[in-house]
Motif scaffolding. Structure first.
Motif, PDB file in Angstrom:
ATOM      1  N   PRO A  27       0.815  -1.234   0.000  1.00 52.96           N
ATOM      2  CA  PRO A  27       0.000   0.000   0.000  1.00 52.96           C
ATOM      3  C   PRO A  27       0.842   1.274   0.000  1.00 52.96           C
ATOM      4  O   PRO A  27       0.400   2.311  -0.483  1.00 52.96           O
ATOM      5  N   LYS A  28       2.082   1.195   0.525  1.00 51.65           N
ATOM      6  CA  LYS A  28       2.955   2.384   0.525  1.00 51.65           C
ATOM      7  C   LYS A  28       3.619   2.571  -0.841  1.00 51.65           C
ATOM      8  O   LYS A  28       4.253   3.576  -1.112  1.00 51.65           O
ATOM      9  N   GLY A  29       3.528   1.531  -1.679  1.00 48.81           N
ATOM     10  CA  GLY A  29       4.067   1.656  -3.038  1.00 48.81           C
ATOM     11  C   GLY A  29       5.538   1.312  -3.176  1.00 48.81           C
ATOM     12  O   GLY A  29       6.133   1.532  -4.227  1.00 48.81           O
ATOM     13  N   ASN A  30       6.164   0.759  -2.114  1.00 49.54           N
ATOM     14  CA  ASN A  30       7.603   0.484  -2.208  1.00 49.54           C
ATOM     15  C   ASN A  30       7.926  -0.898  -2.750  1.00 49.54           C
ATOM     16  O   ASN A  30       8.931  -1.090  -3.423  1.00 49.54           O
ATOM     17  N   ASN A  31       7.098  -1.885  -2.404  1.00 54.55           N
ATOM     18  CA  ASN A  31       7.429  -3.272  -2.722  1.00 54.55           C
ATOM     19  C   ASN A  31       6.332  -3.943  -3.529  1.00 54.55           C
ATOM     20  O   ASN A  31       5.213  -3.476  -3.566  1.00 54.55           O
ATOM     21  N   PHE A  32       6.699  -5.079  -4.148  1.00 62.52           N
ATOM     22  CA  PHE A  32       5.662  -5.940  -4.712  1.00 62.52           C
ATOM     23  C   PHE A  32       5.972  -7.385  -4.328  1.00 62.52           C
ATOM     24  O   PHE A  32       7.086  -7.706  -3.910  1.00 62.52           O
ATOM     25  N   LEU A  33       4.944  -8.229  -4.430  1.00 63.05           N
ATOM     26  CA  LEU A  33       5.023  -9.605  -3.924  1.00 63.05           C
ATOM     27  C   LEU A  33       4.683 -10.600  -5.010  1.00 63.05           C
ATOM     28  O   LEU A  33       3.804 -10.356  -5.827  1.00 63.05           O
ATOM     29  N   TYR A  34       5.367 -11.755  -4.985  1.00 59.05           N
ATOM     30  CA  TYR A  34       4.926 -12.885  -5.801  1.00 59.05           C
ATOM     31  C   TYR A  34       5.436 -14.160  -5.143  1.00 59.05           C
ATOM     32  O   TYR A  34       6.115 -14.111  -4.104  1.00 59.05           O
ATOM     33  N   THR A  35       5.098 -15.310  -5.723  1.00 52.37           N
ATOM     34  CA  THR A  35       5.479 -16.571  -5.084  1.00 52.37           C
ATOM     35  C   THR A  35       6.237 -17.465  -6.058  1.00 52.37           C
ATOM     36  O   THR A  35       6.080 -17.360  -7.268  1.00 52.37           O
ATOM     37  N   ASN A  36       7.085 -18.316  -5.490  1.00 54.93           N
ATOM     38  CA  ASN A  36       7.763 -19.354  -6.272  1.00 54.93           C
ATOM     39  C   ASN A  36       7.992 -20.533  -5.339  1.00 54.93           C
ATOM     40  O   ASN A  36       8.664 -20.408  -4.322  1.00 54.93           O
TER      41      ASN A  36
END
Length: 606
Positions: A27-36
């Motif tokens: 929500p702060k716009g700094n990071n993004f997430l995904y999975t492996n």
């Protein structure tokens, strides 16, 4: 003597053809997430070389989403478990764990107050659940679908609304809380892959395998229009993501494009073309601050450029499949890390910045088992596709002529002085020079598992499954058995000479590392005990005083040759997997790779 983690070069998302990949945004716009695999990867959006990896799921993780407060992440796996964990501390402490249903979780949504969570997927008795984040008690039921639910979203403004999209070609609309079924719309003719509310809550979009993007009123669920008329894309659409001002959205499609839409007029502003190959199909997207991200079937993450739609600003590359081997090479004052993976890819990484790419052209078609760099700056790699390749590191391009076909599958390759290299194949040893086979030695009487060429000498040591090291010498164009055999504790798993050729270290299945002194006719100098399971890889430090070993017990040990008691122990270096490769950048920096597809650098304080 201690250690600390210096850098993590993260894996790419794990992709599957025809299956949407949900990206989570901070929500702060700094990071993004995904999975492996079993990992959740958190990456910095401005500098993706900064990454953090969460590895506490016992099963493969499918999706992870930030709570709107930004303090917690909820992640869901194939067994139907949801873990809610802290993002502020390095340890990522678990706050709550729930099992809303038994089966794969495909999407997660939070309410804007971060108090309620909706999860959907492939349950056995139900396809979705919505509950309070701190108690797990239900706040409504998700009904109205007859097949797997692929996507869920909750309106981020009151009054709350919840929408789901499913394989039964329908979307359902719920009001709440507690969330109650209001209506079903069956406007799509194929699977619905993605449903998303606009940030202001006035609209929601649904995108499907029929290539349509439909728009609905966010409060009532009534259809208000579509994007691009009959068809928004020529192929199925896997994801949509809204701009923060709710006026535009991007869509990712199997037709290998991402489109940027003006929602008011329903028209395309820009079409981003991302290639012509099957691997360029777009399976996920995220609009975060002013970054437009999309994910290709290859796992590559593209930063889209509105001014140049045919060329992304940057493409993050890496591995999606497990890394099997590793080597490092210094050229022009910069150290590069080379990693070879289960699917035949070889990537090179700048050890300082994390910038990476793969070699150009057609390379190995199966697992890369071992790599080494020879004196003339060529990467010699052997693979389960029964070939040994020589790749010029200054060109970083595969060449069709620099391939040697083996009669048997190669397991290990080692480079020696004068352009010589030796490969251990199933049941035979092959001597090569100048990209040609010189000599093949069959009928060994044992199964060779590992091979090491002595730096500056003509000796080749071969470790066998018989628990012995057999010594050979290179004489002209042949390999001659020296008739000398060294005994170790069990079947040999890896071996290596120190860089000055003074010592030979051997690891075996019986958890022991043996070091022999070459000058004393290979007398045993020391045995090193500490691993609790089979030792699988070994690498010497450039100063020849230390070496590192990795075992099936998930441990990495750094040993001192002169004193077996003086050691550094790095437990759980890759948490869920044993280390598959080790290499040293300098006497104080160790690189590890593993089946989690990540590359890590460790600073050793000695």
């Amino acid at each position: 003597m201690s250690y600390e983690l210096k850098r993590v070069f993260a894996s790419l998302p794990q992709m599957e053809r025809g299956v949407a990949k949900v990206l989570g945004g901070d929500p702060k716009g700094n990071n993004f997430l995904y999975t492996n695999g079993k990992s959740v990867i958190i990456r910095n959006i401005d500098n993706p070389a900064i990454a953090d990896i969460y590895t506490e799921h016992p099963h493969q993780v499918i999706v992870a989403k930030y709570a709107p407060t930004g303090f917690y992440i909820a992640s869901g796996d194939v067994s139907g478990k949801i873990r809610i964990w802290d993002t502020t501390q390095k340890e990522h402490l678990l706050k709550y764990e729930y099992q809303p249903f038994g089966g794969k979780i495909k999407d997660i949504a939070w309410t804007e107050d971060s108090k309620r969570i909706a999860v959907v997927g492939e349950g056995r008795e139900k396809f979705g659940a919505v509950f309070l984040w701190d108690t797990g008690s239900s706040v409504g039921e998700i009904v109205g679908h007859s097949k797997i639910i692929n996507s869920v979203d909750i309106k981020q403004t009151r009054p709350y609304r919840l929408v789901t999209g499913s394989d039964d070609n329908c979307t359902t609309f719920l009001e709440g809380p507690p969330f109650k079924y209001k209506c079903t719309t069956s406007d799509h003719s194929r699977f619905v892959n993605s449903v998303r509310f606009s940030p202001d809550g006035n609209r929601y979009a649904s995108a499907g395998a029929d290539g349509q993007i439909l728009l609905y009123d966010g409060k009532t669920g009534e259809k208000v229009g579509s994007l691009g008329g009959e068809k928004a894309h020529a192929g199925g659409i896997y994801a949509v993501s809204w701009s923060s001002d709710s006026t535009q959205l991007i869509s990712a499609s199997g037709d290998k494009t991402v489109k940027l839409w003006d929602v008011g007029s329903g028209t395309t502003v820009t079409t981003f073309n991302l290639g012509a190959d099957v691997l360029d199909q777009q399976l996920g997207c995220l609009w975060q601050k002013n970054h437009l991200l999309s994910v290709s079937l290859s796992g590559y993450i593209n930063y889209l450029d509105r001014n140049n739609p045919d060329r992304p600003l940057r493409t993050i590359k890496g591995h999606t499949k497990s890394i099997q081997c590793l080597t490092v090479h210094k050229a022009d004052g910069r150290s590069n890390i080379y990693s070879g993976s289960h699917d035949g890819h070889i990537n090179y990484w700048d050890s300082e910045t994390g910038d990476n790419d793969e070699f150009l052209g057609k390379g190995h078609s199966n697992q890369v088992s071992r790599m080494a760099v020879d004196e003339s700056g060529r990467l010699v790699s052997c693979s389960m596709d029964d070939t040994v390749r020589y790749t010029d590191l200054s060109k970083k391009e595969y060449s069709a002529s620099d391939v040697i076909k083996m009669d048997m599958q190669p397991k290990c390759v080692s480079v020696g002085p004068g352009g010589v290299s030796v490969t251990a194949c199933i049941g035979q040893l092959v001597l090569m020079k100048d990209k040609k086979k010189l000599f093949t030695l069959d009928g060994l009487g044992y199964e060779p598992e590992a091979v090491a060429c002595q730096p500056g000498g003509g000796t080749v040591a071969v470790g066998g499954a018989d628990g012995k090291v057999h010594l050979y010498s290179v004489q002209g164009n042949t390999l001659k058995d020296d008739g000398k055999v060294l005994d170790v504790q069990g079947p040999v798993t890896d071996m290596s000479y120190s860089w000055d050729g003074a010592f030979l270290a051997v690891t075996d299945e019986k958890k022991v590392v043996s070091v022999f002194t070459v000058a004393d006719g290979y007398t045993e100098k020391n045995e090193f005990y500490g691993h609790h399971a089979k030792v699988v890889c070994l690498a010497w430090s450039p100063d020849n005083e230390r070496f590192a070993t990795g075992g099936m017990d998930m441990m990495v040990y750094v040993w001192t040759v002169s004193n077996p008691d003086k050691r550094i122990k790095i437990p759980d270096s890759h948490r869920l997997h044993h280390v598959s490769g080790l290499a040293w950048l300098n006497p104080n920096t160790l690189v590890t790779t593993s089946h989690d597809s990540c590359v890590k650098q460790w600073t050793l304080k000695i």
